[in-house]
Design a protein around this motif. Structure first.
Motif, PDB file in Angstrom:
ATOM      1  N   LEU A 139       0.771  -0.985   0.101  1.00  0.00           N
ATOM      2  CA  LEU A 139      -0.071   0.067  -0.165  1.00  0.00           C
ATOM      3  C   LEU A 139       0.736   1.155  -0.082  1.00  0.00           C
ATOM      4  N   GLU A 140       2.088   1.176   0.823  1.00  0.00           N
ATOM      5  CA  GLU A 140       2.926   2.230   0.791  1.00  0.00           C
ATOM      6  C   GLU A 140       3.183   2.590  -0.629  1.00  0.00           C
ATOM      7  N   VAL A 203      -9.353   2.096   1.684  1.00  0.00           N
ATOM      8  CA  VAL A 203      -9.039   1.234   1.184  1.00  0.00           C
ATOM      9  C   VAL A 203      -8.478  -0.128   2.101  1.00  0.00           C
ATOM     10  N   ASP A 204      -9.302  -1.184   1.826  1.00  0.00           N
ATOM     11  CA  ASP A 204      -9.415  -2.512   2.795  1.00  0.00           C
ATOM     12  C   ASP A 204      -8.766  -3.418   2.251  1.00  0.00           C
ATOM     13  N   THR A 217      -7.222  -1.757   6.939  1.00  0.00           N
ATOM     14  CA  THR A 217      -7.959  -0.512   6.473  1.00  0.00           C
ATOM     15  C   THR A 217      -7.286   0.624   6.497  1.00  0.00           C
ATOM     16  N   ARG A 218      -7.104   1.527   5.575  1.00  0.00           N
ATOM     17  CA  ARG A 218      -6.878   2.928   5.869  1.00  0.00           C
ATOM     18  C   ARG A 218      -7.545   3.734   4.926  1.00  0.00           C
ATOM     19  N   THR A 219      -7.803   4.884   5.644  1.00  0.00           N
ATOM     20  CA  THR A 219      -8.699   5.864   4.641  1.00  0.00           C
ATOM     21  C   THR A 219      -7.930   7.122   4.460  1.00  0.00           C
ATOM     22  N   GLU A 322      -8.259   0.196  10.439  1.00  0.00           N
ATOM     23  CA  GLU A 322      -8.333  -1.366  10.666  1.00  0.00           C
ATOM     24  C   GLU A 322      -6.984  -1.653  11.173  1.00  0.00           C
ATOM     25  N   ASP A 323      -6.805  -2.264  12.213  1.00  0.00           N
ATOM     26  CA  ASP A 323      -5.287  -2.836  12.443  1.00  0.00           C
ATOM     27  C   ASP A 323      -5.667  -4.212  12.811  1.00  0.00           C
TER      28      ASP A 323
END
Ligand code: ZN
Ligand code: ZN
Length: 346
Positions: A139-140, A203-204, A217-219, A322-323
């Protein structure tokens, strides 16, 4: 006898026929599309499978192998005697009928193997950690690219490529990329919608490495946000961090859920957080335990769970953070490490 088989045997007062193939794999390391494992209370295990898998079954240590017909349940049913427990949540009705035709007394059970499976050993935790790290790196790499002007589907596909490039065996589920008002659907599939300026993009995503899943998940923001979305992000983040700071072994799934739900409700977004706080993750992307208002579980050290509050505003947008975490006696150890403060992508 393996630690996993003996932990299961300790919970048995009658033989258990394990038919969930992931549970068969967990207990024996045997992978197939057609098998059943009979575990006795003394830990003796009999593995039934058909001709296609019989050679690999013979390599499995600590089990007796019994060749069976392709119509496995009928065949196994004819060999069972007396009381036999079965996994009621996963055996289809037709298979139950075929199994029962043999005359054994079938006794339904719920979650016996799943309870054992929920608590991870060090080797499993190492695999989960690797899975989460690879997902973070993928994702990074995506955040270094342009998002505005590309479709949700294109971003999801690009993320998939990047995750494979960083070492994923496969995705643990189809990634969610939800922008603008699509972010208000917690499990919306990526669409042809073009990511626009001035909104949130959720993004999940997760990968599978050595059989073990990750889930995160990050937004992200794509520029200056409407006040209501900015507020939703801040409330969600604070709630998520509160849950991460306070979840530990011994809490019930309901208590864990409340750690995030209470501040969201107090901020006036209670109606907009309609799902549970989290779920167990391991060989399956959703497994025991559950963290929700309906949970009957109590958290145990070594369990791997998600912590994922969300706020969904119909017609406007949504946020979820989400973690993935290992439950410890005195807190949680986070496996995911992607930053959580609001990041702007361009
Ligand atoms: Zn997720
Ligand atoms: Zn999840």
């Amino acid at each position: 006898m393996s630690r996993r088989l003996s932990a299961l045997a300790e919970r048995l007062d009658a033989p258990l026929l394990v038919t969930n193939l992931t549970n068969v794999f967990y207990l024996t390391g045997f992978e197939s599309s057609n098998a059943a494992l009979l575990v006795d209370p003394d830990g003796t295990a009999t593995l039934y499978t058909d001709f296609r898998y019989i050679e690999s079954a013979r390599d499995v240590p600590g089990v007796q192998v019994q060749p069976a017909k392709r119509g496995l349940m009928q065949d196994v049913g004819e060999r069972l005697q007396g009381s036999v427990q079965f996994e009621a949540d996963v055996l289809p009705y037709g298979e139950w009928e075929r199994l029962k035709a043999g005359g054994a007394k079938l006794v339904p059970t719920h979650g016996l193997v799943d309870e054992v499976r929920a608590v991870k050993d060090d080797e499993e935790i190492a695999k989960l950690r690797r899975s989460a790290t690879i997902a973070d790196r993928g994702l990074e790499a995506l955040t270094a690219e342009t998002w505005i002007g590309r479709s949700e589907r294109e971003l999801a596909w690009r993320l998939r490529e990047l995750l494979h490039a960083h070492g994923a065996d496969e995705l643990s589920f189809d990634s969610i990329v939800a922008s603008g008002e699509n972010g208000a659907k917690p499990h919306g599939h990526p669409t042809d919608k073009i990511v626009e300026r001035g909104t949130l993009v959720t993004v999940d995503w997760g990968v599978r490495v050595d059989g073990y899943c990750s889930d995160c998940t990050r937004t992200f923001s794509t520029g200056r946000l409407p006040d209501r979305l900015r507020e939703a992000y801040d409330v969600c983040l604070e709630a998520q961090q509160r849950a991460c700071a306070n979840i530990k072994a011994g809490l019930t799934g309901v208590e864990a859920d409340a750690l995030a739900r209470d501040p969201i409700t107090d901020a006036g977004f209670g109606e907009n957080f309609g799902h549970g706080l989290g779920h167990g993750v391991g060989l399956a992307i959703h497994e025991a335990p559950r963290l929700s208002t309906e949970s009957t579980d109590t958290l145990v050290a070594g369990q791997c769970v998600t912590i994922e509050p969300g706020i969904y505003l119909p017609g406007v947008g949504g946020v979820r953070i989400e973690d993935l975490a290992i439950v410890r006696d005195d807190g949680v150890e986070l496996l995911t490490s992607f930053p959580k403060e609001l990041i702007e992508v361009s």
